[in-house]
Write a protein that holds these residues in place. Structure first.
Motif, mmCIF file in Angstrom:
data_model
loop_
_atom_site.group_PDB
_atom_site.id
_atom_site.type_symbol
_atom_site.label_atom_id
_atom_site.label_comp_id
_atom_site.label_asym_id
_atom_site.label_seq_id
_atom_site.Cartn_x
_atom_site.Cartn_y
_atom_site.Cartn_z
ATOM 1 N N VAL A 183 7.124 11.707 6.613
ATOM 2 C CA VAL A 183 6.274 11.473 5.454
ATOM 3 C C VAL A 183 5.105 12.441 5.521
ATOM 4 O O VAL A 183 4.430 12.544 6.554
ATOM 5 N N VAL A 184 4.872 13.162 4.417
ATOM 6 C CA VAL A 184 3.774 14.133 4.366
ATOM 7 C C VAL A 184 2.831 13.748 3.232
ATOM 8 O O VAL A 184 3.249 13.627 2.082
ATOM 9 N N LYS A 185 1.561 13.572 3.556
ATOM 10 C CA LYS A 185 0.545 13.281 2.546
ATOM 11 C C LYS A 185 -0.004 14.591 2.007
ATOM 12 O O LYS A 185 -0.372 15.484 2.774
ATOM 13 N N ARG A 186 -0.062 14.703 0.682
ATOM 14 C CA ARG A 186 -0.527 15.924 0.029
ATOM 15 C C ARG A 186 -1.448 15.572 -1.142
ATOM 16 O O ARG A 186 -1.364 14.478 -1.701
ATOM 17 N N ARG A 193 -0.392 12.173 -2.989
ATOM 18 C CA ARG A 193 1.001 11.724 -3.062
ATOM 19 C C ARG A 193 1.604 11.778 -1.666
ATOM 20 O O ARG A 193 1.062 12.397 -0.745
ATOM 21 N N TYR A 194 2.760 11.148 -1.523
ATOM 22 C CA TYR A 194 3.485 11.133 -0.261
ATOM 23 C C TYR A 194 4.862 11.738 -0.491
ATOM 24 O O TYR A 194 5.662 11.207 -1.268
ATOM 25 N N ASP A 195 5.137 12.868 0.158
ATOM 26 C CA ASP A 195 6.450 13.503 0.113
ATOM 27 C C ASP A 195 7.289 12.914 1.235
ATOM 28 O O ASP A 195 6.882 12.925 2.409
ATOM 29 N N ARG A 229 9.248 11.173 -3.806
ATOM 30 C CA ARG A 229 7.788 11.196 -3.731
ATOM 31 C C ARG A 229 7.234 9.865 -4.226
ATOM 32 O O ARG A 229 7.807 9.228 -5.091
ATOM 33 N N ILE A 230 6.084 9.502 -3.668
ATOM 34 C CA ILE A 230 5.309 8.367 -4.163
ATOM 35 C C ILE A 230 3.936 8.903 -4.511
ATOM 36 O O ILE A 230 3.253 9.470 -3.650
ATOM 37 N N GLU A 231 3.509 8.746 -5.755
ATOM 38 C CA GLU A 231 2.257 9.332 -6.211
ATOM 39 C C GLU A 231 1.185 8.280 -6.418
ATOM 40 O O GLU A 231 1.437 7.193 -6.923
ATOM 41 N N GLY A 232 -0.041 8.638 -6.007
ATOM 42 C CA GLY A 232 -1.215 7.845 -6.298
ATOM 43 C C GLY A 232 -2.115 8.600 -7.251
ATOM 44 O O GLY A 232 -1.705 9.586 -7.864
ATOM 45 N N LYS A 233 -3.372 8.168 -7.377
ATOM 46 C CA LYS A 233 -4.289 8.807 -8.326
ATOM 47 C C LYS A 233 -4.691 10.207 -7.889
ATOM 48 O O LYS A 233 -4.795 11.116 -8.711
ATOM 49 N N GLN A 284 0.842 -1.199 0.000
ATOM 50 C CA GLN A 284 0.000 0.000 0.000
ATOM 51 C C GLN A 284 0.875 1.246 0.000
ATOM 52 O O GLN A 284 1.968 1.268 0.562
ATOM 53 N N LEU A 285 0.364 2.313 -0.628
ATOM 54 C CA LEU A 285 1.179 3.512 -0.796
ATOM 55 C C LEU A 285 1.686 4.066 0.527
ATOM 56 O O LEU A 285 2.856 4.435 0.652
ATOM 57 N N VAL A 286 0.818 4.133 1.536
ATOM 58 C CA VAL A 286 1.260 4.694 2.808
ATOM 59 C C VAL A 286 2.317 3.811 3.454
ATOM 60 O O VAL A 286 3.268 4.315 4.077
ATOM 61 N N ALA A 287 2.202 2.491 3.292
ATOM 62 C CA ALA A 287 3.202 1.588 3.850
ATOM 63 C C ALA A 287 4.542 1.737 3.134
ATOM 64 O O ALA A 287 5.609 1.722 3.763
ATOM 65 N N ARG A 288 4.496 1.891 1.812
ATOM 66 C CA ARG A 288 5.733 2.123 1.052
ATOM 67 C C ARG A 288 6.376 3.435 1.444
ATOM 68 O O ARG A 288 7.604 3.542 1.570
#
Length: 285
Positions: free
Chosen positions: A248-251, A273-275, A266-270, A99-103
């Protein structure tokens, strides 16, 4: 504070922003306790769609505590729910450490049982995901209304046999996390050990969008109670001083980063994203 005229044109009724109420099956003792703790009026047993003199309700029904906008045509209730619905499905089929937050937190890179500080807990959804993956999570929520919702949700989840071990890894605190982070940073400077969180996770209130249809129901309701997080810059600075491995910052996916240093990656979702702001390398797998 807004005012609305009653059917008697000479009378004026004040509309209060928030009140406590319950349905026929809601816990009266809990409702009265919340009314005292939060210094909010208690309306007794009501139907939320019929309420005109309160903008929103902290409402107790057979499913627990929820935040409900009053009046006809309002969006449905918002509650901290971990057993059923979206979070129940995510717990069973969520994809584990992929999952994105776990990554973003780094769970694919380490076997260490990380201590994560969720500095802006909200309804605790990301914290619950991380706790379900083995993290020990400290949650801070400074808004007393949202804190009450989260307290209720965690208490209900603790009664479920599948959720109870997860909730046991979650510790909820009230008040702002900035003070805690500053104290941790000061302790570290004085040579104290094992005081900082391994990862500090920030999910400040998303910036306002003019097109309300693009904002999730939870955010629409939250904004009526919480407003924006105006101290995100200070929170990031405090987090960077206290985190052991990363912040980790969710934006929102297209929003600018919080003012401060540039994220390392950064990890981006739809839609979000997570900075990631690395402090030092995570322990190896």
């Amino acid at each position: 504070m807004s005012r609305s005229k009653t059917s008697n044109s000479s009378a004026v009724t004040e509309t209060i922003p928030l009140a406590i109420a319950r349905g026929p099956l809601g816990d009266e003792h809990q409702a009265r306790t919340l009314s005292l703790d939060l210094s909010l009026p208690y309306l007794g047993v009501v139907c939320p769609k019929d309420i005109r003199h309160a903008s929103a309700l902290l409402f107790l029904d057979e499913s627990g505590l929820c935040l409900q906008v009053a009046g006809k045509g309002a969006p449905g209730p918002v509650r901290a729910e971990f057993v059923r619905g979206k979070m129940g499905y995510r717990r069973e089929h969520g994809g584990g450490s992929g999952q994105l937050v776990a990554r973003a937190v780094g769970l694919q890179k380490t076997r260490a049982g990380l201590h994560v500080l969720d500095a802006t807990a909200g309804l605790g959804q990301d914290a619950f995901v991380l706790a379900s993956l083995g993290c020990r999570v400290s949650l801070f929520e400074r808004n007393p209304v949202i804190h009450a919702l989260l307290t209720d949700g965690l208490a209900r989840a603790a009664l479920n046999t599948e959720c109870a071990p997860i909730v046991a890894r979650m510790t909820l605190h009230s008040g702002s996390s900035i003070g805690w982070l500053d104290r941790v940073a000061a302790s570290c400077e004085e040579g104290a050990e094992e005081t900082a969180a391994d990862v500090v996770y920030l999910d400040p209130m998303f910036p306002h969008r003019e097109k309300s249809a693009l904002v999730k129901k939870e955010m629409q309701v939250f904004r009526t109670i919480v407003g924006d997080d105006d101290d995100s810059d200070d929170l990031l600075a405090a987090a960077l001083s206290a985190a052991r491995y990363r912040v980790v910052v969710k934006r929102p996916r297209k929003a600018p980063a919080i003012n401060g240093p540039e994220p390392g990656t950064r990890i981006e979702g739809k839609s979000s994203r997570y900075d990631i702001y690395p402090v030092r390398a995570l322990p190896p797998r």
